[in-house]
Write an enzyme that holds these catalytic residues in place. Structure first.
Site, PDB file in Angstrom:
ATOM      1  CG  HIS A 142     -27.802 -27.793  14.673  1.00 55.12           C
ATOM      2  ND1 HIS A 142     -26.779 -27.995  15.567  1.00 55.12           N
ATOM      3  CD2 HIS A 142     -28.749 -27.315  15.120  1.00 55.12           C
ATOM      4  CE1 HIS A 142     -27.072 -27.807  17.016  1.00 55.12           C
ATOM      5  NE2 HIS A 142     -28.828 -27.503  16.802  1.00 55.12           N
ATOM      6  CG  HIS A 164     -32.257 -24.086  15.146  1.00 55.90           C
ATOM      7  ND1 HIS A 164     -32.907 -24.929  15.720  1.00 55.90           N
ATOM      8  CD2 HIS A 164     -30.921 -24.251  15.609  1.00 55.90           C
ATOM      9  CE1 HIS A 164     -32.110 -25.776  16.595  1.00 55.90           C
ATOM     10  NE2 HIS A 164     -30.914 -25.055  16.715  1.00 55.90           N
TER      11      HIS A 164
END
Length: 138
Positions: free
Chosen positions: A124, A126
């Site tokens: 993922h 950020h």
């Protein structure tokens, strides 16, 4: 492509995507787990989902995840077959930053491994912004 202002994302659909990705039990785990994460979706397309971090480190802190895990638990696990989704994650992060009005700048972070602070073993990105970000980080 949908932005937050026009998006009504049903909780059950959001959980379908999140449940397939988030597992903190082990780095090697690729099995789905059910973990209800309250979140506000801010962006979605056919490949990624972006939502506000539940423990923000900046005024704007959004996570961008691929909808399909495909064994990509961290950047160090990336294979050549992942190049398209890796590029798309960064492009989606740019779209999210623009949508959020981060015109003065933003930071992209990908934590990889326990030494880097990775706690969720699904890649993922950020997107951080909304304040001056110091260097070096951490």
């Amino acid at each position: 492509m949908r932005g937050e202002s026009e998006y009504k994302y049903p909780a059950s659909s959001r959980l379908n995507v999140l449940n397939l990705h988030f597992s903190s039990s082990s780095m090697a785990s690729d099995s789905p787990t059910i973990k209800e994460i309250p979140s506000k979706v801010v962006y979605e397309d056919d490949k990624v989902l972006a939502f506000r971090d539940i423990n923000p480190a900046a005024p704007t802190h959004i996570l961008v995840i691929p909808k399909v895990k495909d064994g990509l638990t961290g950047l160090s696990k990336a294979e050549e077959r992942h190049t398209e989704i890796l590029g798309h994650l960064l492009y989606a992060a740019k779209l999210v930053a623009k949508q959020e009005g981060l015109d003065d700048g933003f930071r992209i972070v990908i934590n990889d491994g326990p030494g880097a602070g990775q706690t969720v073993y699904h890649i993922h990105v950020h997107v951080l912004g909304g304040r001056e970000l110091k260097w070096p980080p951490g």
